[in-house]
Design a protein around this motif. Structure first.
Motif, mmCIF file in Angstrom:
data_model
loop_
_atom_site.group_PDB
_atom_site.id
_atom_site.type_symbol
_atom_site.label_atom_id
_atom_site.label_comp_id
_atom_site.label_asym_id
_atom_site.label_seq_id
_atom_site.Cartn_x
_atom_site.Cartn_y
_atom_site.Cartn_z
ATOM 1 N N ASN A 224 53.833 39.056 47.765
ATOM 2 C CA ASN A 224 53.321 37.978 46.913
ATOM 3 C C ASN A 224 52.119 38.530 46.136
ATOM 4 O O ASN A 224 51.135 38.966 46.732
ATOM 5 N N PRO A 225 52.196 38.524 44.795
ATOM 6 C CA PRO A 225 51.096 39.102 44.009
ATOM 7 C C PRO A 225 49.757 38.398 44.247
ATOM 8 O O PRO A 225 48.704 38.986 44.024
ATOM 9 N N MET A 226 49.819 37.142 44.706
ATOM 10 C CA MET A 226 48.577 36.421 45.004
ATOM 11 C C MET A 226 47.821 37.129 46.143
ATOM 12 O O MET A 226 46.583 37.165 46.124
ATOM 13 N N PHE A 227 48.546 37.653 47.113
ATOM 14 C CA PHE A 227 47.869 38.335 48.216
ATOM 15 C C PHE A 227 47.257 39.655 47.742
ATOM 16 O O PHE A 227 46.172 40.028 48.173
ATOM 17 N N ALA A 228 47.968 40.363 46.883
ATOM 18 C CA ALA A 228 47.405 41.610 46.344
ATOM 19 C C ALA A 228 46.141 41.319 45.546
ATOM 20 O O ALA A 228 45.117 41.993 45.688
ATOM 21 N N MET A 229 46.203 40.282 44.725
ATOM 22 C CA MET A 229 45.051 39.946 43.887
ATOM 23 C C MET A 229 43.877 39.484 44.743
ATOM 24 O O MET A 229 42.728 39.889 44.507
ATOM 25 N N ALA A 230 44.163 38.644 45.723
ATOM 26 C CA ALA A 230 43.089 38.158 46.596
ATOM 27 C C ALA A 230 42.428 39.323 47.324
ATOM 28 O O ALA A 230 41.199 39.384 47.449
ATOM 29 N N ASP A 231 43.239 40.252 47.793
ATOM 30 C CA ASP A 231 42.693 41.419 48.483
ATOM 31 C C ASP A 231 41.819 42.225 47.524
ATOM 32 O O ASP A 231 40.728 42.694 47.900
ATOM 33 N N ALA A 232 42.268 42.387 46.293
ATOM 34 C CA ALA A 232 41.473 43.134 45.305
ATOM 35 C C ALA A 232 40.126 42.447 45.062
ATOM 36 O O ALA A 232 39.073 43.094 45.047
ATOM 37 N N ILE A 233 40.158 41.141 44.890
ATOM 38 C CA ILE A 233 38.914 40.403 44.642
ATOM 39 C C ILE A 233 37.993 40.506 45.857
ATOM 40 O O ILE A 233 36.782 40.734 45.717
ATOM 41 N N ALA A 234 38.569 40.359 47.040
ATOM 42 C CA ALA A 234 37.755 40.449 48.256
ATOM 43 C C ALA A 234 37.128 41.843 48.388
ATOM 44 O O ALA A 234 35.961 41.972 48.770
ATOM 45 N N ARG A 235 37.904 42.877 48.058
ATOM 46 C CA ARG A 235 37.347 44.242 48.105
ATOM 47 C C ARG A 235 36.220 44.396 47.094
ATOM 48 O O ARG A 235 35.196 45.025 47.382
ATOM 49 N N LEU A 236 36.389 43.854 45.902
ATOM 50 C CA LEU A 236 35.320 43.915 44.900
ATOM 51 C C LEU A 236 34.049 43.264 45.454
ATOM 52 O O LEU A 236 32.944 43.801 45.302
ATOM 53 N N GLY A 237 34.237 42.122 46.114
ATOM 54 C CA GLY A 237 33.089 41.394 46.655
ATOM 55 C C GLY A 237 32.308 42.180 47.690
ATOM 56 O O GLY A 237 31.140 41.889 47.943
ATOM 57 N N ARG A 238 32.949 43.174 48.293
ATOM 58 C CA ARG A 238 32.275 43.962 49.336
ATOM 59 C C ARG A 238 31.584 45.214 48.796
ATOM 60 O O ARG A 238 30.904 45.922 49.534
ATOM 61 N N ILE A 239 31.762 45.510 47.496
ATOM 62 C CA ILE A 239 31.125 46.703 46.925
ATOM 63 C C ILE A 239 29.608 46.527 46.912
ATOM 64 O O ILE A 239 29.104 45.456 46.591
ATOM 65 N N LYS A 240 28.892 47.585 47.286
ATOM 66 C CA LYS A 240 27.430 47.561 47.234
ATOM 67 C C LYS A 240 26.983 48.168 45.910
ATOM 68 O O LYS A 240 27.392 49.279 45.566
ATOM 69 N N VAL A 241 26.174 47.443 45.185
ATOM 70 C CA VAL A 241 25.669 47.932 43.899
ATOM 71 C C VAL A 241 24.147 47.960 43.943
ATOM 72 O O VAL A 241 23.531 47.171 44.662
ATOM 73 N N PRO A 242 23.515 48.852 43.186
ATOM 74 C CA PRO A 242 22.049 48.933 43.202
ATOM 75 C C PRO A 242 21.412 47.780 42.430
ATOM 76 O O PRO A 242 22.017 47.240 41.506
ATOM 77 N N THR A 243 20.192 47.421 42.831
ATOM 78 C CA THR A 243 19.463 46.430 42.036
ATOM 79 C C THR A 243 18.772 47.123 40.861
ATOM 80 O O THR A 243 18.510 46.494 39.841
ATOM 81 N N THR A 244 18.472 48.438 41.032
ATOM 82 C CA THR A 244 17.893 49.207 39.932
ATOM 83 C C THR A 244 18.603 50.553 39.856
ATOM 84 O O THR A 244 18.557 51.282 40.838
ATOM 85 N N PRO A 245 19.262 50.906 38.779
ATOM 86 C CA PRO A 245 19.526 50.059 37.613
ATOM 87 C C PRO A 245 20.445 48.905 37.987
ATOM 88 O O PRO A 245 21.418 49.101 38.729
ATOM 89 N N LYS A 246 20.113 47.735 37.470
ATOM 90 C CA LYS A 246 20.882 46.540 37.828
ATOM 91 C C LYS A 246 22.346 46.724 37.452
ATOM 92 O O LYS A 246 22.668 47.092 36.319
ATOM 93 N N THR A 247 23.207 46.485 38.430
ATOM 94 C CA THR A 247 24.642 46.708 38.272
ATOM 95 C C THR A 247 25.340 45.515 38.920
ATOM 96 O O THR A 247 24.965 45.118 40.019
ATOM 97 N N THR A 248 26.273 44.931 38.210
ATOM 98 C CA THR A 248 26.861 43.666 38.680
ATOM 99 C C THR A 248 28.370 43.627 38.467
ATOM 100 O O THR A 248 28.923 44.403 37.687
ATOM 101 N N PHE A 249 29.003 42.715 39.185
ATOM 102 C CA PHE A 249 30.438 42.475 38.990
ATOM 103 C C PHE A 249 30.707 40.985 39.151
ATOM 104 O O PHE A 249 29.970 40.285 39.846
ATOM 105 N N SER A 250 31.751 40.542 38.495
ATOM 106 C CA SER A 250 32.183 39.157 38.676
ATOM 107 C C SER A 250 33.689 39.065 38.500
ATOM 108 O O SER A 250 34.261 39.722 37.638
ATOM 109 N N ALA A 251 34.313 38.285 39.377
ATOM 110 C CA ALA A 251 35.672 37.800 39.127
ATOM 111 C C ALA A 251 35.469 36.426 38.529
ATOM 112 O O ALA A 251 34.923 35.539 39.189
ATOM 113 N N SER A 252 35.833 36.256 37.262
ATOM 114 C CA SER A 252 35.324 35.116 36.495
ATOM 115 C C SER A 252 36.346 34.035 36.185
ATOM 116 O O SER A 252 36.045 32.859 36.248
#
Lengths: 409, 409
Positions: A224-252
């Motif tokens: 089910n592509p919904m499960f693949a997509m959900a897994d991708a979004i969840a993995r994105l949510g777990r990425i650690k990004v620096p506050t300086t230089p400010k680096t961000t992500f959003s599933a919008s």
């Protein structure tokens, strides 16, 4: 990050501010303020949605031509450009404001007045600036001011949203002045206190996950592509990004599927990745591409692919390069000294503006304000206040900044 | 699962089939086949979208009334009911077909002919059955057949999709016959070989995840409802469900978010949970509710809630109870014997039909076919074949099944 303006820049600005010519120019800005307000209204009431800036461009072309700019053209991308020639030290600086608004066709752009407040979509971001460029031209001519550098005035297209900086991209990579611009100022929105010296880069993607679909009960067990997509979004949510230089992500934004009864054939999400640093943005993008592949592989391993595998397509929907202008650069120092000399408390900031393009190419570039007060940009209640004292103070500070960069004689 | 029909049931069916009265009824079905085809077309060409069955109901009411049903009513939910009284052993059996189709208002329901094939949305599922009920009434009257049980004929609403079995729910929990029905047969779609003895239960939910939203760059670090939703979907994908009783889940349709620039305020997904077993469906539902809470808590722990927490709302959009009719029940045995006596190879199956409701209440209930061949149900190319031999064979077998259950005298 809040370095003071250098003594050298302060001295240069003081020389300008104390000159009779500049005083006369400032007096013209004040005397013609009503006309500037009229120009703001005239231009605001010509709709300029993304990719549909032509009518407003034609009007600005005619207005600027009447003010004595030479070599006026509308380039292949739709930018209006005109030169105010200097004494000729070989330098050419560029001063720009953007024609486009975020508002779609059909938006009511009639300007409403409430005392000294003017309300209309796009009026502050960035139509006021288009009129301020014209006011500056009149003031420079009235005072017969000369500069050493040529000044290229630009009313450009494609700053907002899907425009994706197309106007600037053309100007700096294909236009006739592409290798000559040595400093760049975009006049964008009213606020004078903020000088943008960092360009937030962004990469935007729509990712669509495809699968064989099927009946939710009858075909249960297939991927089910919904499960693949959900897994991708969840993995994105777990990425650690620096506050300086400010680096961000959003599933919008997300969508897809047709019926509660059906394993979907396709679902999609739009992702926004940003960073103050081009290198960090590239890293984040690589991580993002990797997690799309991992999530898709995980779903293909977790369920049956007898009817077909999950695949995905990545469609770029935005790409704005990150960049930075060192705060010791002349363009930053001159603008700061000129604006602070008018009583503003300046701070440096990161944003995504037309200046991103020259910054990413190593050309010193900043964003400054057009003066006055304003708010609610990108909303239907967008407003500016043209109360003369504050409006004129900002315009005068901005003109001083331009003249410090252009080396007023 | 493929128990043979009992000798007792076979004997009862043989007695019926060898009676003069049944032979006369069967001859009437054959003689009036053209009229039945006309009725199919008439009824198919009256649109009956979910919740908009009233016009077709009124037509069927008039047709059935002309055929001598008594106590005809349209109940508060919209079901048409009429009695064919028996000799009075106190039993009442119910024979139903559903009025509604899956097709929305505005769908072209004109019947196209291609030889003996008739094509139109809803023609097989379940409009043919509505006409077959009328054909049975004519045949019973022509042969002056009497039964011991009363037979309640029902043309019911709300079988499809969002109708959520509302017609049956009303009939069995609020209608005037609610405590009297001792056996139930729904005549649904042409296929004769399949007797549905198990009702697949389903629970359907739209879950909306809410959050404070914000600018994708400026507000980065605050909770994003997309991450909570993705985590919930991913957790659902990891649940282990049994193959027997078959139990399934799907994340089927999704949406939400407004701009690539914005952390969304709200995103939603529609979920479909099903099982052949009511107990397993309840277990799955409890797991589902738990994972919604866990995923939401995880997102509220992973990012900042300074502007507000992620919350979620669960809206039920479907609830069909699971149920089962034991294959030793008289209604199953009688139908099997009657249908097999007409040369069909019967198999038992699970599905989601009007029979779910009585099954869930412990009332013996099955689904049988209306005869003939057909296909592409729920598509605009839905078709049936009314080639007389096969069409009449099925109708005759179905009538024998009803009479075996109703205890023909």
């Amino acid at each position: 990050m809040n370095a003071q303006a250098s003594d050298q820049a302060k001295a240069r600005v003081n020389r300008i501010l104390n000159s009779d010519a500049f005083r006369q120019a400032a007096a013209t800005l004040a005397a013609e303020h009503d006309r500037t307000v009229e120009d703001i209204i005239t231009l605001t009431e010509i709709p300029a949605p993304p990719f549909k800036e032509a009518e407003r461009a034609a009007k600005w072309f005619a207005m600027a031509q009447a003010h004595g700019l030479t070599d006026m053209t509308i380039d292949a991308e739709g930018n209006v450009t005109g030169l105010r020639r200097g004494a000729g030290n070989g330098k050419l600086i560029c001063v720009a404001a953007h024609l486009d608004t975020v508002f779609p066709e059909g938006t009511d752009v009639t300007v409403r007045r409430d005392g000294t407040k003017l309300l209309a979509p796009g009026i502050g971001d960035d139509t006021r600036s288009l009129a301020v460029l014209l006011a500056w031209l009149r003031a420079l001519d009235a005072a017969a001011i000369q500069t050493r550098a040529d000044i290229l005035f630009v009313a450009d297209v494609g700053e907002e949203g899907a425009g994706d900086l197309r106007g600037m991209r053309y100007l700096f990579t294909q236009g006739r002045y592409k290798d000559r611009i040595t400093a760049f100022l975009t006049i964008d929105s009213p606020e004078m206190e903020q000088i943008v010296t960092g360009g937030v880069g962004s990469k935007r993607y729509r990712v669509t996950f495809h699968g064989p679909g099927g009946h939710s009960f009858g075909a249960f067990g297939v991927v089910n592509p919904m499960f693949a997509m959900a897994d991708a979004i969840a993995r994105l949510g777990r990425i650690k990004v620096p506050t300086t230089p400010k680096t961000t992500f959003s599933a919008s934004v997300t969508g897809g599927g047709t019926s509660i009864n059906a394993i979907p054939n396709a679902v999609w999400t739009e992702f926004d990745l940003r960073s103050e640093s081009a290198a960090y943005l590239d890293n984040l993008e690589q991580d993002f591409f990797a997690l799309l592949a991992e999530a898709t592989a995980a779903e293909n391993a977790a369920r049956s692919v007898v009817n077909g595998k999950i695949t995905y397509t990545v469609t770029p929907i935005g790409n704005r390069p990150a960049g930075q202008t060192d705060q010791t650069q002349d363009v930053v120092q001159s603008a700061r000294a000129a604006i602070e000399a008018h009583g503003y408390r300046v701070h440096y900031d990161y944003s995504s503006t037309d200046a991103n393009i020259p910054m990413s190419l190593g050309i010193p570039a900043i964003r400054i304000g057009s003066g006055g007060r304003g708010g609610r940009a990108h909303s239907l209640d967008e407003w500016i206040d043209v109360e003369p004292r504050e409006s004129i103070r900002g315009m005068t500070a901005g003109l001083a900044a331009v003249l410090a960069v252009a080396d007023m004689i």
